[in-house]
Write a protein that holds these residues in place. Structure first.
Motif, PDB file in Angstrom:
ATOM      1  N   LEU A  69       1.940  57.825  47.745  1.00 26.37           N
ATOM      2  CA  LEU A  69       2.015  56.874  46.375  1.00 26.37           C
ATOM      3  C   LEU A  69       3.049  55.821  46.381  1.00 26.37           C
ATOM      4  CD1 LEU A  69       0.796  56.032  43.718  1.00 26.37           C
ATOM      5  CD2 LEU A  69       2.057  57.935  42.680  1.00 26.37           C
ATOM      6  N   ASP A  70       3.023  54.779  46.573  1.00 23.88           N
ATOM      7  CA  ASP A  70       4.215  53.750  46.438  1.00 23.88           C
ATOM      8  C   ASP A  70       4.527  53.286  44.947  1.00 23.88           C
ATOM      9  OD1 ASP A  70       6.063  51.959  47.210  1.00 23.88           O
ATOM     10  OD2 ASP A  70       4.643  50.414  47.727  1.00 23.88           O
ATOM     11  N   VAL A  71       5.704  53.605  44.639  1.00 23.39           N
ATOM     12  CA  VAL A  71       6.076  53.700  43.240  1.00 23.39           C
ATOM     13  C   VAL A  71       6.548  52.055  42.950  1.00 23.39           C
ATOM     14  CG1 VAL A  71       7.594  54.121  41.311  1.00 23.39           C
ATOM     15  CG2 VAL A  71       6.604  55.900  42.727  1.00 23.39           C
ATOM     16  N   PRO A  72       6.045  51.207  42.376  1.00 24.74           N
ATOM     17  CA  PRO A  72       6.406  49.772  42.082  1.00 24.74           C
ATOM     18  C   PRO A  72       8.090  49.819  41.746  1.00 24.74           C
ATOM     19  CG  PRO A  72       4.318  50.145  40.980  1.00 24.74           C
ATOM     20  CD  PRO A  72       4.775  51.603  41.240  1.00 24.74           C
ATOM     21  N   THR A  73       8.546  48.579  42.036  1.00 24.42           N
ATOM     22  CA  THR A  73      10.130  48.325  41.779  1.00 24.42           C
ATOM     23  C   THR A  73      10.138  48.527  40.417  1.00 24.42           C
ATOM     24  OG1 THR A  73      10.251  46.830  43.871  1.00 24.42           O
ATOM     25  CG2 THR A  73      11.877  46.630  42.005  1.00 24.42           C
ATOM     26  N   GLN A  74      11.290  49.272  40.039  1.00 25.20           N
ATOM     27  CA  GLN A  74      11.535  49.317  38.547  1.00 25.20           C
ATOM     28  C   GLN A  74      13.082  49.068  38.388  1.00 25.20           C
ATOM     29  OE1 GLN A  74       9.433  51.107  36.395  1.00 25.20           O
ATOM     30  NE2 GLN A  74       8.054  50.478  38.145  1.00 25.20           N
ATOM     31  N   ASP A  75      13.244  48.349  37.374  1.00 26.46           N
ATOM     32  CA  ASP A  75      14.446  47.820  36.777  1.00 26.46           C
ATOM     33  C   ASP A  75      15.280  48.671  35.898  1.00 26.46           C
ATOM     34  OD1 ASP A  75      14.222  45.070  37.581  1.00 26.46           O
ATOM     35  OD2 ASP A  75      12.864  44.724  35.812  1.00 26.46           O
ATOM     36  N   VAL A  76      16.259  49.286  36.543  1.00 28.20           N
ATOM     37  CA  VAL A  76      17.031  50.343  36.048  1.00 28.20           C
ATOM     38  C   VAL A  76      18.540  49.929  35.660  1.00 28.20           C
ATOM     39  CG1 VAL A  76      17.935  52.613  36.692  1.00 28.20           C
ATOM     40  CG2 VAL A  76      15.794  52.004  37.623  1.00 28.20           C
ATOM     41  N   ILE A  77      18.940  50.255  34.689  1.00 24.74           N
ATOM     42  CA  ILE A  77      20.329  50.090  34.212  1.00 24.74           C
ATOM     43  C   ILE A  77      21.202  51.501  34.475  1.00 24.74           C
ATOM     44  CG2 ILE A  77      21.949  49.567  32.341  1.00 24.74           C
ATOM     45  CD1 ILE A  77      20.075  47.450  33.034  1.00 24.74           C
ATOM     46  N   SER A  78      22.122  51.364  35.419  1.00 27.37           N
ATOM     47  CA  SER A  78      22.819  52.664  35.947  1.00 27.37           C
ATOM     48  C   SER A  78      23.777  53.121  34.686  1.00 27.37           C
ATOM     49  CB  SER A  78      23.669  52.391  37.107  1.00 27.37           C
ATOM     50  OG  SER A  78      24.662  51.371  36.827  1.00 27.37           O
ATOM     51  N   LYS A  79      24.330  54.108  34.817  1.00 28.97           N
ATOM     52  CA  LYS A  79      25.298  54.758  33.897  1.00 28.97           C
ATOM     53  C   LYS A  79      26.652  53.857  33.727  1.00 28.97           C
ATOM     54  CE  LYS A  79      27.818  59.040  32.673  1.00 28.97           C
ATOM     55  NZ  LYS A  79      28.051  60.618  33.138  1.00 28.97           N
ATOM     56  N   ASP A  80      27.019  53.120  34.559  1.00 28.74           N
ATOM     57  CA  ASP A  80      28.019  52.307  34.583  1.00 28.74           C
ATOM     58  C   ASP A  80      27.606  50.602  34.332  1.00 28.74           C
ATOM     59  OD1 ASP A  80      26.779  52.117  36.988  1.00 28.74           O
ATOM     60  OD2 ASP A  80      28.711  52.021  38.283  1.00 28.74           O
ATOM     61  N   ASN A  81      26.452  50.649  33.706  1.00 27.71           N
ATOM     62  CA  ASN A  81      25.725  49.206  33.210  1.00 27.71           C
ATOM     63  C   ASN A  81      25.750  48.404  34.164  1.00 27.71           C
ATOM     64  OD1 ASN A  81      25.810  50.075  30.340  1.00 27.71           O
ATOM     65  ND2 ASN A  81      28.084  49.811  30.276  1.00 27.71           N
ATOM     66  N   VAL A  82      25.196  48.713  35.369  1.00 25.15           N
ATOM     67  CA  VAL A  82      24.946  47.795  36.423  1.00 25.15           C
ATOM     68  C   VAL A  82      23.472  47.913  36.710  1.00 25.15           C
ATOM     69  CG1 VAL A  82      25.053  47.267  38.997  1.00 25.15           C
ATOM     70  CG2 VAL A  82      26.653  48.377  37.634  1.00 25.15           C
ATOM     71  N   SER A  83      22.647  46.497  36.678  1.00 20.30           N
ATOM     72  CA  SER A  83      21.264  46.284  36.731  1.00 20.30           C
ATOM     73  C   SER A  83      20.975  46.277  38.238  1.00 20.30           C
ATOM     74  CB  SER A  83      20.974  44.802  36.088  1.00 20.30           C
ATOM     75  OG  SER A  83      19.535  44.834  36.413  1.00 20.30           O
ATOM     76  N   VAL A  84      19.957  47.178  38.587  1.00 19.26           N
ATOM     77  CA  VAL A  84      19.513  47.379  39.908  1.00 19.26           C
ATOM     78  C   VAL A  84      18.051  47.348  39.825  1.00 19.26           C
ATOM     79  CG1 VAL A  84      21.530  48.421  40.820  1.00 19.26           C
ATOM     80  CG2 VAL A  84      19.592  49.825  39.739  1.00 19.26           C
ATOM     81  N   LYS A  85      17.402  47.105  40.983  1.00 20.85           N
ATOM     82  CA  LYS A  85      16.090  47.258  41.178  1.00 20.85           C
ATOM     83  C   LYS A  85      15.656  48.441  42.142  1.00 20.85           C
ATOM     84  CE  LYS A  85      14.766  42.365  39.862  1.00 20.85           C
ATOM     85  NZ  LYS A  85      14.203  42.511  38.927  1.00 20.85           N
TER      86      LYS A  85
END
Length: 254
Positions: A69-85
């Motif tokens: 199962l391929d999980v689609p790309t998710q927008d995540v805000i890390s604990k140190d407030n960095v936005s990553v995909k």
């Protein structure tokens, strides 16, 4: 008479074929059939040849092979407030066909949605450095959480792998500067440790020479020998302590 016989046997043959088609099912090795009798669950059958009561029993086929199962790309805000995909892949399979069919409407869609929310939730609790350097640990945490939550659906999550962690170009430059500063810091620390060790060795050597003047004399002579063997025409003035002359006299008198 022949016309009447022909008209009688054709519907009969068709009825027998329909009966056989509804009564006989063949399942492959990796398939199982969840059987419902008048709408009620009555068991799991397969693989191989199974017999059903036509129009009374129905089956739902279930595939027991591992699903990728391929999980689609998710927008995540890390604990140190960095936005990553972040995207990932989940490997799971059905271990309980009854629960997979009865407890959830579509176990593949349900697992996909659960994997997406779990990915955002778990990674949001970690800093960016941990996402980049501790991926194996994060994979294990995701696998454990998904496996526990899908257990009621008769699903076993075998593995979860984070594929990519994409960050902004500005953040890439910031991380590069941070890595360069860290390398410079380590180089300075190593150089300082080397200077400290060298100073300690020189101090030890000075103590030894102070305790044995003969050793200092040998050191001078060794240095003179090295300078004499060098291929150059320079004149070198080498100081010779007076006390060494006294030491020579003492040695000769002995």
């Amino acid at each position: 008479m022949e016309y009447l016989d022909y008209g009688f046997f054709v519907p009969l043959i068709a009825l027998v074929l329909v009966f056989l088609w509804a009564a006989i099912k063949i399942l492959r090795e990796y398939e199982r059939a969840v059987v419902f009798t008048l709408g009620r669950f009555t068991g799991v059958k397969g693989p191989g040849l199974i017999l059903l009561i036509p129009f009374v029993q129905q089956i739902v086929r279930t595939d027991l092979r591992t699903v990728v199962l391929d999980v689609p790309t998710q927008d995540v805000i890390s604990k140190d407030n960095v936005s990553v995909k972040v995207n990932a892949v989940v490997y799971f399979r059905v271990v309980d066909p009854e629960s997979a069919i009865i407890q959830v409407e579509n176990f593949i869609d349900a697992t996909s949605e659960l994997a997406q929310t779990t990915l955002r939730s778990v990674l949001g609790k970690h800093e960016l450095d941990e996402m980049l350097s501790e991926r194996d640990k994060l994979n294990e945490d995701l696998q454990e959480i998904l496996d526990k939550q899908t257990d009621a659906w008769g699903i076993k999550v075998a593995n979860v792998e984070i594929k990519h962690v994409d960050i902004d170009e500005s953040m890439v430059r910031a991380i590069a500067r941070q890595a360069e500063a860290e390398r410079e810091r380590r180089a300075k620390v190593i150089n300082a440790e080397g200077e400290h060790q060298a100073a300690a060795r020189l101090r030890d050597a000075a103590l030894v020479l102070a305790e044995a003047p003969e050793a200092m004399q040998l050191r001078y002579l060794s240095t003179l020998n090295v300078l004499a063997n060098e291929q150059n025409s320079s004149t070198i003035v080498f100081p010779f302590p007076i006390e060494f002359g006294d030491l020579f006299k003492i040695t000769r008198s002995k």
